[in-house]
Design a protein around this motif. Structure first.
Motif, PDB file in Angstrom:
ATOM      1  N   GLU A  11       0.828  -1.203   0.000  1.00  0.00           N
ATOM      2  CA  GLU A  11       0.000   0.000   0.000  1.00  0.00           C
ATOM      3  C   GLU A  11       0.866   1.258   0.000  1.00  0.00           C
ATOM      4  O   GLU A  11       0.523   2.252  -0.645  1.00  0.00           O
ATOM      5  N   ASP A  12       2.000   1.217   0.717  1.00  0.00           N
ATOM      6  CA  ASP A  12       2.919   2.359   0.720  1.00  0.00           C
ATOM      7  C   ASP A  12       3.490   2.607  -0.672  1.00  0.00           C
ATOM      8  O   ASP A  12       3.608   3.756  -1.118  1.00  0.00           O
ATOM      9  N   VAL A  13       3.835   1.516  -1.364  1.00  0.00           N
ATOM     10  CA  VAL A  13       4.354   1.640  -2.731  1.00  0.00           C
ATOM     11  C   VAL A  13       3.288   2.235  -3.650  1.00  0.00           C
ATOM     12  O   VAL A  13       3.572   3.109  -4.473  1.00  0.00           O
ATOM     13  N   ALA A  14       2.046   1.760  -3.501  1.00  0.00           N
ATOM     14  CA  ALA A  14       0.947   2.282  -4.324  1.00  0.00           C
ATOM     15  C   ALA A  14       0.707   3.764  -4.042  1.00  0.00           C
ATOM     16  O   ALA A  14       0.492   4.556  -4.965  1.00  0.00           O
ATOM     17  N   ASP A  15       0.739   4.147  -2.763  1.00  0.00           N
ATOM     18  CA  ASP A  15       0.549   5.557  -2.403  1.00  0.00           C
ATOM     19  C   ASP A  15       1.661   6.426  -2.972  1.00  0.00           C
ATOM     20  O   ASP A  15       1.415   7.547  -3.440  1.00  0.00           O
ATOM     21  N   GLN A  16       2.892   5.921  -2.919  1.00  0.00           N
ATOM     22  CA  GLN A  16       4.024   6.659  -3.478  1.00  0.00           C
ATOM     23  C   GLN A  16       3.858   6.845  -4.987  1.00  0.00           C
ATOM     24  O   GLN A  16       4.110   7.929  -5.537  1.00  0.00           O
ATOM     25  N   PHE A  17       3.414   5.785  -5.654  1.00  0.00           N
ATOM     26  CA  PHE A  17       3.161   5.853  -7.098  1.00  0.00           C
ATOM     27  C   PHE A  17       2.105   6.914  -7.408  1.00  0.00           C
ATOM     28  O   PHE A  17       2.247   7.689  -8.358  1.00  0.00           O
ATOM     29  N   LEU A  18       1.043   6.949  -6.600  1.00  0.00           N
ATOM     30  CA  LEU A  18      -0.025   7.924  -6.824  1.00  0.00           C
ATOM     31  C   LEU A  18       0.452   9.346  -6.607  1.00  0.00           C
ATOM     32  O   LEU A  18       0.050  10.263  -7.325  1.00  0.00           O
ATOM     33  N   ARG A  19       1.310   9.547  -5.601  1.00  0.00           N
ATOM     34  CA  ARG A  19       1.830  10.896  -5.344  1.00  0.00           C
ATOM     35  C   ARG A  19       2.660  11.394  -6.527  1.00  0.00           C
ATOM     36  O   ARG A  19       2.580  12.555  -6.912  1.00  0.00           O
ATOM     37  N   VAL A  20       3.457  10.490  -7.095  1.00  0.00           N
ATOM     38  CA  VAL A  20       4.340  10.874  -8.197  1.00  0.00           C
ATOM     39  C   VAL A  20       3.555  11.134  -9.482  1.00  0.00           C
ATOM     40  O   VAL A  20       3.882  12.030 -10.261  1.00  0.00           O
ATOM     41  N   THR A  21       2.492  10.335  -9.701  1.00  0.00           N
ATOM     42  CA  THR A  21       1.773  10.389 -10.983  1.00  0.00           C
ATOM     43  C   THR A  21       0.428  11.121 -10.892  1.00  0.00           C
ATOM     44  O   THR A  21      -0.334  11.101 -11.864  1.00  0.00           O
ATOM     45  N   LYS A  22       0.151  11.752  -9.752  1.00  0.00           N
ATOM     46  CA  LYS A  22      -1.178  12.323  -9.518  1.00  0.00           C
ATOM     47  C   LYS A  22      -1.607  13.299 -10.611  1.00  0.00           C
ATOM     48  O   LYS A  22      -2.774  13.312 -11.015  1.00  0.00           O
ATOM     49  N   GLN A  23      -0.684  14.096 -11.121  1.00  0.00           N
ATOM     50  CA  GLN A  23      -1.035  15.097 -12.126  1.00  0.00           C
ATOM     51  C   GLN A  23      -1.298  14.480 -13.500  1.00  0.00           C
ATOM     52  O   GLN A  23      -2.039  15.036 -14.300  1.00  0.00           O
ATOM     53  N   TYR A  24      -0.671  13.344 -13.771  1.00  0.00           N
ATOM     54  CA  TYR A  24      -0.734  12.778 -15.120  1.00  0.00           C
ATOM     55  C   TYR A  24      -1.693  11.593 -15.245  1.00  0.00           C
ATOM     56  O   TYR A  24      -2.164  11.293 -16.345  1.00  0.00           O
ATOM     57  N   LEU A  25      -1.985  10.937 -14.129  1.00  0.00           N
ATOM     58  CA  LEU A  25      -2.748   9.690 -14.179  1.00  0.00           C
ATOM     59  C   LEU A  25      -4.139   9.851 -14.777  1.00  0.00           C
ATOM     60  O   LEU A  25      -4.550   9.041 -15.628  1.00  0.00           O
TER      61      LEU A  25
END
Length: 269
Positions: A11-25
């Motif tokens: 879940e931490d890895v997924a949250d980190q991914f979302l933080r990095v890609t939030k603008q583009y996802l």
């Protein structure tokens, strides 16, 4: 305890991914979601005569009506894609693409093919999520009727979209006795149930995105088949339909499951 630690790390890895890609996802999700309509609209342009002759021969509707069908598909799909990507009149574009799905389901006799019907319903689920995203939070579906929190239409659209999306994975289950197939079915079923009920939703949806992307590239590699072979078009169709479902799952990852989900209910406990 080890299992809980593993889940927490994931879940931490997924949250980190979302933080990095939030603008583009969300933009990537939209592009993936409309990819099958974009590809089909372009194909209608380049295979105009073949598509018209197929409809005319199958339904005996005459040259004029067959031409109207192909033109409606071409303009409806390409126009809807442009509106969705530009975020102009996105709700109307979604309704238009819903109509295209319904029209093609009847015209190409998809209604009687369970596999393709489930995939079309999954595609509709992606559009339902896109429609929910395009609605302003708390806006009622009926003018003058106030929204009542979690009973708002938007949240039920998200629920319906999640449930329809998982139909794609039902078409990927392999009913044989090999260890790999059994493992794949068990893991896949667990993940689609989690997405449907909205539990650990973002992690489950992100895992499904990775899994479905790998399956899509491996099994639907249309670029390895010469363009003149019929299998090229079949694989290409499957590839972009699957890509659109990936787009729907990316919307779930980006926006969350909505109010009608176990993740949301957990916040009240």
């Amino acid at each position: 305890m080890g299992q809980e630690d593993l889940m927490s790390t994931a879940e931490d890895v997924a949250d980190q991914f979302l933080r990095v890609t939030k603008q583009y996802l969300p933009h990537l999700a939209r592009l993936c979601l409309i990819s099958t309509f974009l590809e089909d609209g372009i194909r209608m342009w380049f295979q105009w005569n073949e598509q018209r002759d197929y409809i005319e021969g199958t339904w005996g509707c005459g040259y004029f009506l067959a031409t109207c069908f192909v033109l409606l598909n071409l303009l409806g799909q390409l126009g809807g894609c442009v509106l969705i990507l530009s975020r102009n009149f996105a709700q109307y574009a979604c309704f238009g693409l819903f109509g295209i799905i319904a029209l093609q389901t009847v015209a190409y006799s998809i209604l009687w093919d369970l596999k393709f019907l489930m995939r079309n319903l999954a595609l509709g689920g992606g559009l339902l999520l896109l429609l929910a995203e395009s609605r302003s939070e708390g806006k009622s579906m009926f003018a003058g009727v106030p929204s009542m929190g979690e009973s708002s239409p938007k949240q039920y659209m998200q629920l319906g979209g999640r449930v329809l999306l998982v139909l794609m994975f039902m078409t990927l289950l392999h009913f044989d006795a090999s260890f790999f197939s059994i493992l794949q079915n068990m893991v896949g079923t667990a993940l689609i149930v989690l997405v449907a009920i909205g539990f650990k939703t973002k992690l489950a949806a992100l895992t499904l995105v990775v899994w479905l992307f790998a399956i899509n590239v491996y099994f639907n590699a249309f670029w390895t088949v010469p363009a003149y072979k019929p299998m090229h078009d079949f694989l290409k169709y499957d590839f972009f339909q699957t890509t659109s479902v990936i787009g729907g799952l990316l919307l779930v990852v980006a926006l969350g499951p909505g109010g009608v989900s176990m993740d949301e209910k957990k916040k009240e406990w």
